[in-house]
Motif scaffolding. Structure first.
Motif, PDB file in Angstrom:
ATOM      1  N   MET A   1      45.263  49.691  -5.628  1.00  0.00           N
ATOM      2  CA  MET A   1      45.106  51.059  -6.121  1.00  0.00           C
ATOM      3  C   MET A   1      44.236  51.933  -5.226  1.00  0.00           C
ATOM      4  O   MET A   1      44.284  53.165  -5.332  1.00  0.00           O
ATOM      5  CB  MET A   1      44.478  51.045  -7.520  1.00  0.00           C
ATOM      6  CG  MET A   1      45.455  50.891  -8.656  1.00  0.00           C
ATOM      7  SD  MET A   1      46.759  52.155  -8.688  1.00  0.00           S
ATOM      8  CE  MET A   1      45.818  53.672  -8.646  1.00  0.00           C
ATOM      9  N   VAL A   2      43.459  51.348  -4.336  1.00  0.00           N
ATOM     10  CA  VAL A   2      42.453  52.116  -3.586  1.00  0.00           C
ATOM     11  C   VAL A   2      43.038  53.340  -2.885  1.00  0.00           C
ATOM     12  O   VAL A   2      42.556  54.467  -3.087  1.00  0.00           O
ATOM     13  CB  VAL A   2      41.702  51.206  -2.585  1.00  0.00           C
ATOM     14  CG1 VAL A   2      40.861  52.045  -1.621  1.00  0.00           C
ATOM     15  CG2 VAL A   2      40.814  50.221  -3.337  1.00  0.00           C
TER      16      VAL A   2
ATOM     17  N   CYS B   1      44.124  54.304 -13.900  1.00  0.00           N
ATOM     18  CA  CYS B   1      43.338  54.682 -12.729  1.00  0.00           C
ATOM     19  C   CYS B   1      43.554  56.137 -12.313  1.00  0.00           C
ATOM     20  O   CYS B   1      42.679  56.737 -11.678  1.00  0.00           O
ATOM     21  CB  CYS B   1      43.679  53.771 -11.554  1.00  0.00           C
ATOM     22  SG  CYS B   1      43.165  52.050 -11.765  1.00  0.00           S
TER      23      CYS B   1
ATOM     24  N   TYR C   1      52.074  49.900  -3.710  1.00  0.00           N
ATOM     25  CA  TYR C   1      51.243  49.524  -4.855  1.00  0.00           C
ATOM     26  C   TYR C   1      51.913  48.414  -5.663  1.00  0.00           C
ATOM     27  O   TYR C   1      51.285  47.396  -6.005  1.00  0.00           O
ATOM     28  CB  TYR C   1      50.980  50.740  -5.739  1.00  0.00           C
ATOM     29  CG  TYR C   1      50.538  50.396  -7.144  1.00  0.00           C
ATOM     30  CD1 TYR C   1      49.254  49.909  -7.385  1.00  0.00           C
ATOM     31  CD2 TYR C   1      51.408  50.549  -8.227  1.00  0.00           C
ATOM     32  CE1 TYR C   1      48.846  49.576  -8.675  1.00  0.00           C
ATOM     33  CE2 TYR C   1      51.010  50.231  -9.517  1.00  0.00           C
ATOM     34  CZ  TYR C   1      49.727  49.741  -9.741  1.00  0.00           C
ATOM     35  OH  TYR C   1      49.329  49.409 -11.016  1.00  0.00           O
TER      36      TYR C   1
ATOM     37  N   ASN D   1      53.046  46.950 -14.121  1.00  0.00           N
ATOM     38  CA  ASN D   1      52.077  47.683 -13.290  1.00  0.00           C
ATOM     39  C   ASN D   1      51.849  49.139 -13.678  1.00  0.00           C
ATOM     40  O   ASN D   1      50.955  49.784 -13.138  1.00  0.00           O
ATOM     41  CB  ASN D   1      52.482  47.603 -11.811  1.00  0.00           C
ATOM     42  CG  ASN D   1      53.856  48.211 -11.534  1.00  0.00           C
ATOM     43  OD1 ASN D   1      54.237  49.220 -12.089  1.00  0.00           O
ATOM     44  ND2 ASN D   1      54.602  47.570 -10.622  1.00  0.00           N
TER      45      ASN D   1
ATOM     46  N   TYR E   1      50.366  44.705  -6.124  1.00  0.00           N
ATOM     47  CA  TYR E   1      49.770  44.587  -7.458  1.00  0.00           C
ATOM     48  C   TYR E   1      49.560  43.131  -7.897  1.00  0.00           C
ATOM     49  O   TYR E   1      48.476  42.797  -8.402  1.00  0.00           O
ATOM     50  CB  TYR E   1      50.634  45.333  -8.470  1.00  0.00           C
ATOM     51  CG  TYR E   1      50.156  45.249  -9.893  1.00  0.00           C
ATOM     52  CD1 TYR E   1      49.253  46.180 -10.400  1.00  0.00           C
ATOM     53  CD2 TYR E   1      50.616  44.243 -10.748  1.00  0.00           C
ATOM     54  CE1 TYR E   1      48.809  46.109 -11.711  1.00  0.00           C
ATOM     55  CE2 TYR E   1      50.174  44.165 -12.054  1.00  0.00           C
ATOM     56  CZ  TYR E   1      49.274  45.098 -12.537  1.00  0.00           C
ATOM     57  OH  TYR E   1      48.832  45.015 -13.834  1.00  0.00           O
TER      58      TYR E   1
ATOM     59  N   TYR F   1      48.302  50.152 -15.569  1.00  0.00           N
ATOM     60  CA  TYR F   1      47.112  50.133 -14.708  1.00  0.00           C
ATOM     61  C   TYR F   1      47.101  51.348 -13.777  1.00  0.00           C
ATOM     62  O   TYR F   1      46.048  51.948 -13.555  1.00  0.00           O
ATOM     63  CB  TYR F   1      47.062  48.847 -13.892  1.00  0.00           C
ATOM     64  CG  TYR F   1      45.793  48.714 -13.097  1.00  0.00           C
ATOM     65  CD1 TYR F   1      44.565  48.520 -13.735  1.00  0.00           C
ATOM     66  CD2 TYR F   1      45.805  48.787 -11.706  1.00  0.00           C
ATOM     67  CE1 TYR F   1      43.386  48.418 -13.011  1.00  0.00           C
ATOM     68  CE2 TYR F   1      44.630  48.675 -10.974  1.00  0.00           C
ATOM     69  CZ  TYR F   1      43.424  48.495 -11.631  1.00  0.00           C
ATOM     70  OH  TYR F   1      42.260  48.400 -10.914  1.00  0.00           O
TER      71      TYR F   1
ATOM     72  N   ASP G   1      46.328  41.667  -5.869  1.00  0.00           N
ATOM     73  CA  ASP G   1      45.007  42.260  -6.115  1.00  0.00           C
ATOM     74  C   ASP G   1      45.221  43.698  -6.554  1.00  0.00           C
ATOM     75  O   ASP G   1      45.318  44.604  -5.725  1.00  0.00           O
ATOM     76  CB  ASP G   1      44.148  42.208  -4.855  1.00  0.00           C
ATOM     77  CG  ASP G   1      42.711  42.658  -5.091  1.00  0.00           C
ATOM     78  OD1 ASP G   1      42.463  43.395  -6.065  1.00  0.00           O
ATOM     79  OD2 ASP G   1      41.832  42.295  -4.279  1.00  0.00           O
ATOM     80  N   ARG G   2      45.297  43.899  -7.856  1.00  0.00           N
ATOM     81  CA  ARG G   2      45.660  45.230  -8.336  1.00  0.00           C
ATOM     82  C   ARG G   2      44.601  46.277  -8.029  1.00  0.00           C
ATOM     83  O   ARG G   2      44.929  47.446  -7.779  1.00  0.00           O
ATOM     84  CB  ARG G   2      45.959  45.190  -9.834  1.00  0.00           C
ATOM     85  CG  ARG G   2      44.773  44.915 -10.743  1.00  0.00           C
ATOM     86  CD  ARG G   2      45.213  44.942 -12.190  1.00  0.00           C
ATOM     87  NE  ARG G   2      44.054  44.944 -13.090  1.00  0.00           N
ATOM     88  CZ  ARG G   2      44.147  45.078 -14.416  1.00  0.00           C
ATOM     89  NH1 ARG G   2      45.341  45.192 -14.977  1.00  0.00           N
ATOM     90  NH2 ARG G   2      43.065  45.082 -15.162  1.00  0.00           N
ATOM     91  N   GLU G   3      43.333  45.896  -8.035  1.00  0.00           N
ATOM     92  CA  GLU G   3      42.278  46.863  -7.730  1.00  0.00           C
ATOM     93  C   GLU G   3      42.375  47.333  -6.287  1.00  0.00           C
ATOM     94  O   GLU G   3      42.276  48.534  -6.006  1.00  0.00           O
ATOM     95  CB  GLU G   3      40.906  46.256  -8.013  1.00  0.00           C
ATOM     96  CG  GLU G   3      40.644  46.011  -9.488  1.00  0.00           C
ATOM     97  CD  GLU G   3      39.242  45.489  -9.743  1.00  0.00           C
ATOM     98  OE1 GLU G   3      38.432  45.446  -8.781  1.00  0.00           O
ATOM     99  OE2 GLU G   3      38.950  45.110 -10.895  1.00  0.00           O
ATOM    100  N   GLN G   4      42.573  46.405  -5.382  1.00  0.00           N
ATOM    101  CA  GLN G   4      42.700  46.768  -3.974  1.00  0.00           C
ATOM    102  C   GLN G   4      43.980  47.566  -3.742  1.00  0.00           C
ATOM    103  O   GLN G   4      44.009  48.507  -2.933  1.00  0.00           O
ATOM    104  CB  GLN G   4      42.689  45.519  -3.092  1.00  0.00           C
ATOM    105  CG  GLN G   4      42.615  45.806  -1.600  1.00  0.00           C
ATOM    106  CD  GLN G   4      41.349  46.537  -1.201  1.00  0.00           C
ATOM    107  OE1 GLN G   4      40.278  46.316  -1.783  1.00  0.00           O
ATOM    108  NE2 GLN G   4      41.457  47.427  -0.222  1.00  0.00           N
TER     109      GLN G   4
ATOM    110  N   THR H   1      40.550  53.842 -17.718  1.00  0.00           N
ATOM    111  CA  THR H   1      39.537  53.098 -16.972  1.00  0.00           C
ATOM    112  C   THR H   1      38.683  54.032 -16.127  1.00  0.00           C
ATOM    113  O   THR H   1      37.473  53.878 -16.021  1.00  0.00           O
ATOM    114  CB  THR H   1      40.244  52.071 -16.060  1.00  0.00           C
ATOM    115  OG1 THR H   1      41.038  51.207 -16.867  1.00  0.00           O
ATOM    116  CG2 THR H   1      39.218  51.263 -15.278  1.00  0.00           C
TER     117      THR H   1
END
Length: 245
Positions: free
Chosen positions: A169-170, A203, A157, A196, A161, A199, A164-167, A242
């Protein structure tokens, strides 16, 4: 509330580089707790490159928050844990020559061994956590073993990060949700920092604990230990998350 456990291995590394007792590992642990840390983590390795077994005994009566001892459950480590009886043991599959932890357990192939270790520690009233990758099969394995918690290895992660922090975290969200559904507490650790951490928490707001050492101690060189611990604690207490539980 997600707890911050400060890993003080790097303090011992600095001390060991010159011998003697400067900086004093026990005093730093006391200071961390005074400044708001919710726990102290140590990871004694067989070569005692940083935290030594004697340090663990010295810390036993000084850690009044939560004492988390990480390590590979070798016979020597198991004996140490049975004597110290910390709040939590985090089982980590470190090879003797590993520079740092770089992967989690295979809870499927190691199910018999880990079950025996977990049962032994739990019989002494010690909470057990298994260090795992963000892999749903490994989470299910930890549940079958009977662990109290898993600690998600967050190295991947942290590495992804910036891109692409969203990816990034998946897989961690999926693993954490599954662990929660299976009744496992969720901890996280490795390469977490002031960039990091928030975030990750936003999540996965049901995180029980994060264990942070290298980055926190490094930041303290510039910010001071008290301000650094407060900054990390602030990352774990945002006004709203979030993703809802």
């Amino acid at each position: 509330m997600t707890k911050l456990s400060v890993n003080i291995n790097k303090i011992a590394t600095l001390r060991n580089s010159r011998g003697g007792n400067i900086p004093n590992v026990v005093q730093v642990a006391l200071d961390c707790q005074q400044y708001g840390a919710d726990g102290i983590t140590v990871h004694p390795r067989p070569d005692q490159r940083h935290i030594r077994f004697e340090d663990v005994f010295d810390l036993q009566s000084k850690v009044y928050t939560e004492f988390n001892i990480e390590g590979n459950p070798t016979p020597e480590f198991i004996t140490l844990i049975k004597k110290i009886r910390p709040t939590q043991v985090t089982l980590v599959p470190d090879a003797p020559d590993a520079l740092t932890s770089n992967t989690g357990w295979n809870t499927v192939t190691q199910v018999s061994f880990l079950t025996d270790v977990v049962n032994e520690f739990q019989s002494l009233g010690i909470r057990t956590s298994i260090f795992v990758n963000a892999d749903e099969e490994m989470i299910r394995g930890a549940s079958q073993i009977g662990a109290d918690r898993v600690e998600l290895y967050t190295g991947p992660y942290a590495q992804d990060y910036p891109k692409d922090r969203e990816q990034a975290m998946v897989p961690f969200i999926a693993a954490a949700r599954l662990a929660k559904d299976l009744g496992l507490g969720v901890n996280a650790g490795h390469d977490l920092n002031l960039d990091n951490l928030n975030y990750l928490f936003s999540c996965i707001p049901w995180l029980k604990e994060v264990s942070i050492g290298h980055s926190l101690i490094s930041d303290a060189l510039y910010m001071g230990l008290e301000k650094t611990i407060k900054a990390y604690k602030n990352c774990l207490n945002p006004p709203e998350s979030t993703i809802l539980t």
